[in-house]
Scaffold this motif. Structure first.
Motif, PDB file in Angstrom:
ATOM      1  N   TYR A  12       0.842  -1.202   0.000  1.00  0.00           N
ATOM      2  CA  TYR A  12       0.000   0.000   0.000  1.00  0.00           C
ATOM      3  C   TYR A  12       0.877   1.252   0.000  1.00  0.00           C
ATOM      4  CZ  TYR A  12      -2.803   3.861   1.618  1.00  0.00           C
ATOM      5  OH  TYR A  12      -3.382   5.105   1.737  1.00  0.00           O
ATOM      6  N   LYS A  13       1.916   1.262   0.843  1.00  0.00           N
ATOM      7  CA  LYS A  13       2.800   2.428   0.956  1.00  0.00           C
ATOM      8  C   LYS A  13       3.474   2.725  -0.384  1.00  0.00           C
ATOM      9  CE  LYS A  13       6.674   4.217   3.703  1.00  0.00           C
ATOM     10  NZ  LYS A  13       7.325   4.852   2.575  1.00  0.00           N
ATOM     11  N   GLU A  14       3.955   1.706  -1.061  1.00  0.00           N
ATOM     12  CA  GLU A  14       4.606   1.910  -2.356  1.00  0.00           C
ATOM     13  C   GLU A  14       3.614   2.473  -3.364  1.00  0.00           C
ATOM     14  OE1 GLU A  14       7.113   2.512  -5.262  1.00  0.00           O
ATOM     15  OE2 GLU A  14       7.744   1.954  -3.251  1.00  0.00           O
ATOM     16  N   GLN A  15       2.385   1.949  -3.386  1.00  0.00           N
ATOM     17  CA  GLN A  15       1.367   2.471  -4.303  1.00  0.00           C
ATOM     18  C   GLN A  15       1.031   3.923  -3.971  1.00  0.00           C
ATOM     19  OE1 GLN A  15      -1.800  -0.359  -3.802  1.00  0.00           O
ATOM     20  NE2 GLN A  15      -0.899  -1.835  -5.204  1.00  0.00           N
ATOM     21  N   ARG A  16       0.874   4.230  -2.691  1.00  0.00           N
ATOM     22  CA  ARG A  16       0.570   5.590  -2.253  1.00  0.00           C
ATOM     23  C   ARG A  16       1.698   6.538  -2.645  1.00  0.00           C
ATOM     24  NH1 ARG A  16       1.343   7.072   3.909  1.00  0.00           N
ATOM     25  NH2 ARG A  16       3.462   6.856   3.132  1.00  0.00           N
ATOM     26  N   ASP A  17       2.935   6.145  -2.378  1.00  0.00           N
ATOM     27  CA  ASP A  17       4.079   6.999  -2.689  1.00  0.00           C
ATOM     28  C   ASP A  17       4.218   7.204  -4.196  1.00  0.00           C
ATOM     29  OD1 ASP A  17       4.473   7.083   0.036  1.00  0.00           O
ATOM     30  OD2 ASP A  17       6.249   5.788   0.018  1.00  0.00           O
ATOM     31  N   SER A  18       3.947   6.169  -4.970  1.00  0.00           N
ATOM     32  CA  SER A  18       4.017   6.273  -6.427  1.00  0.00           C
ATOM     33  C   SER A  18       2.968   7.264  -6.939  1.00  0.00           C
ATOM     34  CB  SER A  18       3.793   4.900  -7.046  1.00  0.00           C
ATOM     35  OG  SER A  18       3.804   4.983  -8.448  1.00  0.00           O
ATOM     36  N   LYS A  19       1.755   7.191  -6.406  1.00  0.00           N
ATOM     37  CA  LYS A  19       0.700   8.138  -6.789  1.00  0.00           C
ATOM     38  C   LYS A  19       1.094   9.562  -6.418  1.00  0.00           C
ATOM     39  CE  LYS A  19      -3.179   4.950  -6.271  1.00  0.00           C
ATOM     40  NZ  LYS A  19      -4.365   4.616  -5.443  1.00  0.00           N
ATOM     41  N   ARG A  20       1.701   9.739  -5.250  1.00  0.00           N
ATOM     42  CA  ARG A  20       2.130  11.066  -4.822  1.00  0.00           C
ATOM     43  C   ARG A  20       3.207  11.627  -5.745  1.00  0.00           C
ATOM     44  NH1 ARG A  20       2.704  10.621   1.787  1.00  0.00           N
ATOM     45  NH2 ARG A  20       0.483  10.697   2.243  1.00  0.00           N
ATOM     46  N   ARG A  21       4.186  10.785  -6.092  1.00  0.00           N
ATOM     47  CA  ARG A  21       5.242  11.244  -6.988  1.00  0.00           C
ATOM     48  C   ARG A  21       4.671  11.658  -8.347  1.00  0.00           C
ATOM     49  NH1 ARG A  21       8.065   7.019  -4.408  1.00  0.00           N
ATOM     50  NH2 ARG A  21       7.546   5.560  -6.066  1.00  0.00           N
ATOM     51  N   LYS A  22       3.736  10.846  -8.859  1.00  0.00           N
ATOM     52  CA  LYS A  22       3.116  11.148 -10.155  1.00  0.00           C
ATOM     53  C   LYS A  22       2.334  12.460 -10.071  1.00  0.00           C
ATOM     54  CE  LYS A  22      -0.020   9.241 -13.607  1.00  0.00           C
ATOM     55  NZ  LYS A  22      -0.929   8.140 -13.946  1.00  0.00           N
ATOM     56  N   ALA A  23       1.567  12.656  -9.006  1.00  0.00           N
ATOM     57  CA  ALA A  23       0.785  13.882  -8.846  1.00  0.00           C
ATOM     58  C   ALA A  23       1.696  15.098  -8.723  1.00  0.00           C
ATOM     59  CB  ALA A  23      -0.130  13.775  -7.629  1.00  0.00           C
ATOM     60  N   MET A  24       2.799  14.964  -7.982  1.00  0.00           N
ATOM     61  CA  MET A  24       3.733  16.077  -7.834  1.00  0.00           C
ATOM     62  C   MET A  24       4.377  16.414  -9.180  1.00  0.00           C
ATOM     63  SD  MET A  24       5.061  18.403  -5.994  1.00  0.00           S
ATOM     64  CE  MET A  24       4.758  18.000  -4.297  1.00  0.00           C
ATOM     65  N   LYS A  25       4.702  15.403  -9.937  1.00  0.00           N
ATOM     66  CA  LYS A  25       5.292  15.625 -11.259  1.00  0.00           C
ATOM     67  C   LYS A  25       4.293  16.351 -12.162  1.00  0.00           C
ATOM     68  CE  LYS A  25       7.802  13.174 -14.871  1.00  0.00           C
ATOM     69  NZ  LYS A  25       8.290  11.882 -15.335  1.00  0.00           N
ATOM     70  N   GLN A  26       3.025  15.922 -12.136  1.00  0.00           N
ATOM     71  CA  GLN A  26       2.001  16.565 -12.952  1.00  0.00           C
ATOM     72  C   GLN A  26       1.782  18.017 -12.520  1.00  0.00           C
ATOM     73  OE1 GLN A  26      -1.276  13.864 -12.400  1.00  0.00           O
ATOM     74  NE2 GLN A  26      -0.728  12.632 -14.188  1.00  0.00           N
ATOM     75  N   LEU A  27       1.759  18.261 -11.212  1.00  0.00           N
ATOM     76  CA  LEU A  27       1.566  19.616 -10.705  1.00  0.00           C
ATOM     77  C   LEU A  27       2.729  20.509 -11.114  1.00  0.00           C
ATOM     78  CD1 LEU A  27       0.072  21.720  -9.016  1.00  0.00           C
ATOM     79  CD2 LEU A  27       1.279  20.822  -7.003  1.00  0.00           C
ATOM     80  N   THR A  28       3.937  20.019 -10.976  1.00  0.00           N
ATOM     81  CA  THR A  28       5.108  20.790 -11.358  1.00  0.00           C
ATOM     82  C   THR A  28       5.075  21.107 -12.848  1.00  0.00           C
ATOM     83  OG1 THR A  28       6.402  19.758  -9.609  1.00  0.00           O
ATOM     84  CG2 THR A  28       7.636  20.818 -11.373  1.00  0.00           C
ATOM     85  N   GLN A  29       4.719  20.123 -13.659  1.00  0.00           N
ATOM     86  CA  GLN A  29       4.635  20.337 -15.109  1.00  0.00           C
ATOM     87  C   GLN A  29       3.563  21.368 -15.434  1.00  0.00           C
ATOM     88  OE1 GLN A  29       6.770  18.953 -17.467  1.00  0.00           O
ATOM     89  NE2 GLN A  29       5.833  20.553 -18.699  1.00  0.00           N
ATOM     90  N   PHE A  30       2.406  21.283 -14.792  1.00  0.00           N
ATOM     91  CA  PHE A  30       1.326  22.249 -15.008  1.00  0.00           C
ATOM     92  C   PHE A  30       1.791  23.659 -14.651  1.00  0.00           C
ATOM     93  CE2 PHE A  30      -2.107  24.749 -13.069  1.00  0.00           C
ATOM     94  CZ  PHE A  30      -2.935  24.919 -14.176  1.00  0.00           C
ATOM     95  N   LEU A  31       2.452  23.805 -13.502  1.00  0.00           N
ATOM     96  CA  LEU A  31       2.925  25.120 -13.071  1.00  0.00           C
ATOM     97  C   LEU A  31       3.964  25.681 -14.045  1.00  0.00           C
ATOM     98  CD1 LEU A  31       3.168  24.585  -9.216  1.00  0.00           C
ATOM     99  CD2 LEU A  31       1.438  25.887 -10.466  1.00  0.00           C
ATOM    100  N   GLN A  32       4.822  24.823 -14.561  1.00  0.00           N
ATOM    101  CA  GLN A  32       5.803  25.269 -15.545  1.00  0.00           C
ATOM    102  C   GLN A  32       5.109  25.715 -16.830  1.00  0.00           C
ATOM    103  OE1 GLN A  32       8.366  21.843 -15.817  1.00  0.00           O
ATOM    104  NE2 GLN A  32       9.808  22.647 -14.307  1.00  0.00           N
ATOM    105  N   ASP A  33       4.135  24.900 -17.289  1.00  0.00           N
ATOM    106  CA  ASP A  33       3.412  25.214 -18.524  1.00  0.00           C
ATOM    107  C   ASP A  33       2.645  26.526 -18.403  1.00  0.00           C
ATOM    108  OD1 ASP A  33       4.388  22.844 -19.524  1.00  0.00           O
ATOM    109  OD2 ASP A  33       2.490  21.755 -19.315  1.00  0.00           O
ATOM    110  N   GLU A  34       2.097  26.816 -17.238  1.00  0.00           N
ATOM    111  CA  GLU A  34       1.289  28.018 -17.025  1.00  0.00           C
ATOM    112  C   GLU A  34       2.129  29.233 -16.642  1.00  0.00           C
ATOM    113  OE1 GLU A  34      -2.004  28.249 -17.688  1.00  0.00           O
ATOM    114  OE2 GLU A  34      -1.796  26.201 -18.451  1.00  0.00           O
ATOM    115  N   GLY A  35       3.433  29.052 -16.502  1.00  0.00           N
ATOM    116  CA  GLY A  35       4.313  30.170 -16.194  1.00  0.00           C
ATOM    117  C   GLY A  35       4.368  30.550 -14.728  1.00  0.00           C
ATOM    118  N   PHE A  36       3.833  29.721 -13.857  1.00  0.00           N
ATOM    119  CA  PHE A  36       3.860  30.012 -12.419  1.00  0.00           C
ATOM    120  C   PHE A  36       5.163  29.565 -11.778  1.00  0.00           C
ATOM    121  CE2 PHE A  36      -0.761  29.663 -13.136  1.00  0.00           C
ATOM    122  CZ  PHE A  36      -1.113  30.932 -12.735  1.00  0.00           C
TER     123      PHE A  36
END
Length: 163
Positions: free
Chosen positions: A109-133
């Protein structure tokens, strides 16, 4: 189970270890135990983590944990863990009125949770970069410590912990 209070993410499965003795563990009295290179490396990581004040937990994968032990390993509250159990997020058994969680199920469960968190953080960072924030030079000029944290997070996303 040996446990300290601050969590760490080193999980080693016995089938990952090379069992050919190539190193020695020597006690203060001079008693020697032959250990494999992979076992030596695991022990070295344990010692380094303890020196750094991080938590170390050594447990059999078949070990059953109490809800408090499981919550501590996930760094969540016991009521939150029980909610996860009741929702079926983590398998568990009941012994009388008490719930027990297998260590192996908890780590999965912990590995799945951590993997989801890493993916979400990567997506958020990419979104912020794309939007110029996200402008590294502006952040560095205004908040150098924040930039260091962002860069570390970026490195962590590129090199997730091996388990």
């Amino acid at each position: 189970m040996l446990s300290y209070n601050v969590p760490t993410d080193v999980v080693v499965h016995s089938q990952q270890l090379n069992h050919t003795p190539t190193a020695k563990l020597v006690s203060p009295k001079g008693e020697e135990i032959l250990v494999s290179e992979s076992t030596y490396q695991v022990l070295r990581q344990v010692i380094e983590a303890i020196k750094a004040g991080r938590a170390i937990t050594i447990a059999s994968q078949e070990q059953e944990l109490t809800t408090q032990q499981a919550a501590d390993l996930l760094n969540v509250s016991r009521p939150y863990l029980i909610k996860l159990l009741e929702q079926g997020e983590i398998p568990h058994i009941k012994v009388g009125t008490h719930r027990r969680v297998r260590f192996q199920d908890l780590m999965q469960y912990k590995e799945q949770r951590d993997s989801k968190r890493r993916k979400a953080m990567k997506q958020l960072t990419q979104f912020l970069q794309d939007e110029g924030f996200y402008d590294a030079k502006m952040i560095e000029a205004q908040h150098p410590l924040v930039l260091q944290l962002i860069q570390q997070q970026s490195e962590d996303l590129k090199n997730p912990p091996v388990s």
